[in-house]
Design a protein around this motif. Structure first.
Motif, PDB file in Angstrom:
ATOM      1  N   GLY A 165       6.816  16.970   2.605  1.00 60.93           N
ATOM      2  CA  GLY A 165       8.081  17.371   1.998  1.00 60.93           C
ATOM      3  C   GLY A 165       8.837  16.217   1.382  1.00 60.93           C
ATOM      4  N   GLU A 166       9.674  16.564   0.414  1.00 62.39           N
ATOM      5  CA  GLU A 166      10.463  15.573  -0.305  1.00 62.39           C
ATOM      6  C   GLU A 166      11.346  14.722   0.610  1.00 62.39           C
ATOM      7  N   PRO A 167      11.995  15.290   1.645  1.00 57.81           N
ATOM      8  CA  PRO A 167      12.832  14.436   2.505  1.00 57.81           C
ATOM      9  C   PRO A 167      12.051  13.293   3.145  1.00 57.81           C
ATOM     10  N   LEU A 168      10.805  13.541   3.532  1.00 58.14           N
ATOM     11  CA  LEU A 168       9.991  12.486   4.127  1.00 58.14           C
ATOM     12  C   LEU A 168       9.621  11.428   3.093  1.00 58.14           C
ATOM     13  N   ASP A 169       9.264  11.874   1.885  1.00 56.21           N
ATOM     14  CA  ASP A 169       8.940  10.918   0.828  1.00 56.21           C
ATOM     15  C   ASP A 169      10.157  10.064   0.492  1.00 56.21           C
ATOM     16  N   GLN A 170      11.320  10.712   0.422  1.00 61.53           N
ATOM     17  CA  GLN A 170      12.538   9.984   0.079  1.00 61.53           C
ATOM     18  C   GLN A 170      12.965   9.013   1.181  1.00 61.53           C
ATOM     19  N   ALA A 171      12.495   9.214   2.385  1.00 63.08           N
ATOM     20  CA  ALA A 171      12.804   8.277   3.466  1.00 63.08           C
ATOM     21  C   ALA A 171      12.086   6.949   3.280  1.00 63.08           C
ATOM     22  N   LEU A 172      11.061   6.933   2.413  1.00 61.95           N
ATOM     23  CA  LEU A 172      10.277   5.715   2.188  1.00 61.95           C
ATOM     24  C   LEU A 172      10.521   5.078   0.834  1.00 61.95           C
ATOM     25  N   VAL A 173      10.961   5.874  -0.122  1.00 56.84           N
ATOM     26  CA  VAL A 173      10.990   5.446  -1.520  1.00 56.84           C
ATOM     27  C   VAL A 173      12.404   5.454  -2.061  1.00 56.84           C
ATOM     28  N   ALA A 174      12.779   4.387  -2.754  1.00 52.50           N
ATOM     29  CA  ALA A 174      14.114   4.313  -3.348  1.00 52.50           C
ATOM     30  C   ALA A 174      14.244   5.308  -4.487  1.00 52.50           C
ATOM     31  N   LEU A 175      15.399   5.943  -4.583  1.00 56.15           N
ATOM     32  CA  LEU A 175      15.644   6.938  -5.620  1.00 56.15           C
ATOM     33  C   LEU A 175      16.481   6.395  -6.765  1.00 56.15           C
ATOM     34  N   SER A 176      17.011   5.183  -6.603  1.00 57.95           N
ATOM     35  CA  SER A 176      17.822   4.571  -7.649  1.00 57.95           C
ATOM     36  C   SER A 176      17.803   3.060  -7.437  1.00 57.95           C
ATOM     37  N   PRO A 177      18.248   2.286  -8.428  1.00 53.21           N
ATOM     38  CA  PRO A 177      18.238   0.823  -8.291  1.00 53.21           C
ATOM     39  C   PRO A 177      19.082   0.306  -7.137  1.00 53.21           C
ATOM     40  N   VAL A 178      20.055   1.089  -6.675  1.00 55.95           N
ATOM     41  CA  VAL A 178      20.913   0.611  -5.588  1.00 55.95           C
ATOM     42  C   VAL A 178      20.459   1.137  -4.234  1.00 55.95           C
ATOM     43  N   ASP A 179      19.419   1.960  -4.228  1.00 50.74           N
ATOM     44  CA  ASP A 179      18.901   2.532  -2.985  1.00 50.74           C
ATOM     45  C   ASP A 179      17.780   1.632  -2.483  1.00 50.74           C
ATOM     46  N   HIS A 180      18.145   0.432  -2.006  1.00 48.50           N
ATOM     47  CA  HIS A 180      17.142  -0.596  -1.758  1.00 48.50           C
ATOM     48  C   HIS A 180      16.910  -0.927  -0.284  1.00 48.50           C
ATOM     49  N   HIS A 181      17.265  -0.012   0.614  1.00 46.68           N
ATOM     50  CA  HIS A 181      17.013  -0.248   2.034  1.00 46.68           C
ATOM     51  C   HIS A 181      15.770   0.496   2.531  1.00 46.68           C
ATOM     52  N   LYS A 182      15.014   1.078   1.629  1.00 46.25           N
ATOM     53  CA  LYS A 182      13.821   1.829   1.999  1.00 46.25           C
ATOM     54  C   LYS A 182      12.592   0.916   2.016  1.00 46.25           C
ATOM     55  N   LEU A 183      11.501   1.430   2.543  1.00 50.50           N
ATOM     56  CA  LEU A 183      10.288   0.626   2.676  1.00 50.50           C
ATOM     57  C   LEU A 183       9.756   0.154   1.330  1.00 50.50           C
ATOM     58  N   TRP A 184       9.658   1.064   0.348  1.00 49.78           N
ATOM     59  CA  TRP A 184       9.028   0.684  -0.908  1.00 49.78           C
ATOM     60  C   TRP A 184       9.717  -0.502  -1.595  1.00 49.78           C
ATOM     61  N   PRO A 185      11.030  -0.485  -1.814  1.00 48.08           N
ATOM     62  CA  PRO A 185      11.643  -1.661  -2.442  1.00 48.08           C
ATOM     63  C   PRO A 185      11.575  -2.908  -1.582  1.00 48.08           C
ATOM     64  N   LEU A 186      11.699  -2.758  -0.262  1.00 45.05           N
ATOM     65  CA  LEU A 186      11.664  -3.940   0.601  1.00 45.05           C
ATOM     66  C   LEU A 186      10.266  -4.536   0.673  1.00 45.05           C
ATOM     67  N   ALA A 187       9.251  -3.680   0.820  1.00 39.06           N
ATOM     68  CA  ALA A 187       7.875  -4.184   0.867  1.00 39.06           C
ATOM     69  C   ALA A 187       7.458  -4.710  -0.502  1.00 39.06           C
ATOM     70  N   GLY A 188       7.894  -4.026  -1.563  1.00 45.29           N
ATOM     71  CA  GLY A 188       7.579  -4.514  -2.901  1.00 45.29           C
ATOM     72  C   GLY A 188       8.197  -5.868  -3.172  1.00 45.29           C
TER      73      GLY A 188
END
Length: 253
Positions: free
Chosen positions: A97-120
Motif C-alpha cells: 500500500g501507498e502509506p507503507l511506500d510513503q514511509a520510506l520515500v520522500a514526497l517532496s524536496p522538504v520531506d527529507h527524513h525518510k530512508l530514501w533521501p537519507l540513504a541516497g
C-alpha cells in the motif's frame, strides 16, 4: 507514486532537536551504529552485504511499525487505510500500500527524513554521482515479484548473497534495535532513562543505514550498497510482525 530523487540541498538537522527525548534519540542512533556491526561479526569479520541488508531491514520494518503504531488493528485492515494484506503463493502474509511506500520515500524536496533521501545522501557522500542514483520503481518491482519465491528478500544485484535470509537477519537484529530505541544501552545514563518515541525511530534507523553505506564504501560501491539497503527495507516494510516477532499475534488477511 511521486518521489523526490535527489539529496537534500540544505545541511541535515535531526528532526528531534530540542524534543524532550532528543538526547535519547542521539544516544539510540550512536548505539545502533556502534553495535549493529558487532552483532553481525563472525570470526572477527563483518560481511558488508549482510550488514547493509540488516540495516536496511531494520529501517524498513521500523518505518512500518512507526506507521502502524498510530493505527488500531481495525484501522489497519480497513480498506480505507490504503494498506492491503496479501498472501503469497507460499502462504506468507505481506503488507502492501501507498502509506507503507510513503514511509520510506520522500514526497517532496522538504520531506527529507525518510530512508530514501537519507540513504541516497549517504551514498552520494560515499562517492556516488548524484546523477547515478538507482531508480526506485525496479526495486519495488523486484521485491513484489520475488515474494513467495526462493529469491524472496534478496537483492536484484547479480551475484550478491547475504549470510542469512533477510527475515532471519531481521529477527536477529530487531531485539538490538529495540534495545537502542528503549534507551537500554547508553540511554541508561539519563536520569530517568528515556524511551525514544515512535516518530523518531524510522529516522534513527535510516541514518544508521546511511552510516553503513558510508562505512562499507571501501569494499562495496555505494550504488550497490544503496540498492541493497533500499530493497531489503522495502521487503521488511511488508513483513507481518508475526514473522519478525513470533510472539506477536498474526494479522488476518
Amino acid at each position: 507514486m511521486t518521489t523526490e530523487n535527489s539529496a537534500p540541498k540544505t545541511p541535515y538537522v535531526h528532526p528531534w532537536k530540542g524534543a524532550p527525548d532528543g538526547v535519547a534519540a542521539d544516544l539510540a542512533l550512536a548505539d545502533l551504529v556502534n553495535n549493529l556491526p558487532r552483532k553481525l561479526t563472525v570470526d572477527g569479520r563483518t560481511h558488508a552485504e549482510t550488514l547493509l541488508a540488516a540495516s536496511g531491514a531494520i529501517a524498513g520494518y521500523t518505518a512500518q511499525r512507526s506507521l502502524m503504531f498510530r493505527m488500531t488493528a481495525e484501522e489497519i485492515v480497513d480498506p480505507s487505510s490504503g494498506i492491503q494484506i496479501l498472501q503469497s503463493t507460499a502462504g506468507g502474509l505481506f503488507f502492501f500500500g501507498e502509506p507503507l511506500d510513503q514511509a520510506l520515500v520522500a514526497l517532496s524536496p522538504v520531506d527529507h527524513h525518510k530512508l530514501w533521501p537519507l540513504a541516497g545522501s549517504a551514498a552520494i557522500e560515499a562517492g556516488l554521482d548524484p546523477n547515478d542514483l538507482p531508480p526506485l520503481t525496479p526495486m519495488f518491482d523486484h521485491v513484489a515479484s520475488t515474494l513467495g519465491s526462493p529469491r524472496e528478500g534478496t537483492t536484484s544485484i547479480e551475484g550478491v548473497r547475504f549470510q542469512a535470509a533477510t527475515f532471519a537477519l531481521l529477527r536477529t537484529v530487531w531485539p538490538l534495535a529495540m534495545t537502542c530505541f528503549n534507551g537500554q544501552l547508553s540511554g541508561q545514563q539519563l536520569n530517568p532513562p528515556v524511551v525514544v518515541t515512535p516518530p523518531w525511530r524510522p529516522v534513527i534507523a535510516a541514518l544508521a543505514a546511511g552510516r553503513m553505506i558510508r562505512d562499507t564504501a571501501s569494499v562495496l560501491p555505494p550504488r550497490k550498497a544503496l540498492t541493497i539497503v533500499m530493497e531489503t527495507a522495502i521487503y521488511a516494510s511488508k513483513l507481518s510482525p508475526s514473522i519478525v516477532e513470533p510472539q506477536t499475534a498474526p494479522v488476518s488477511a
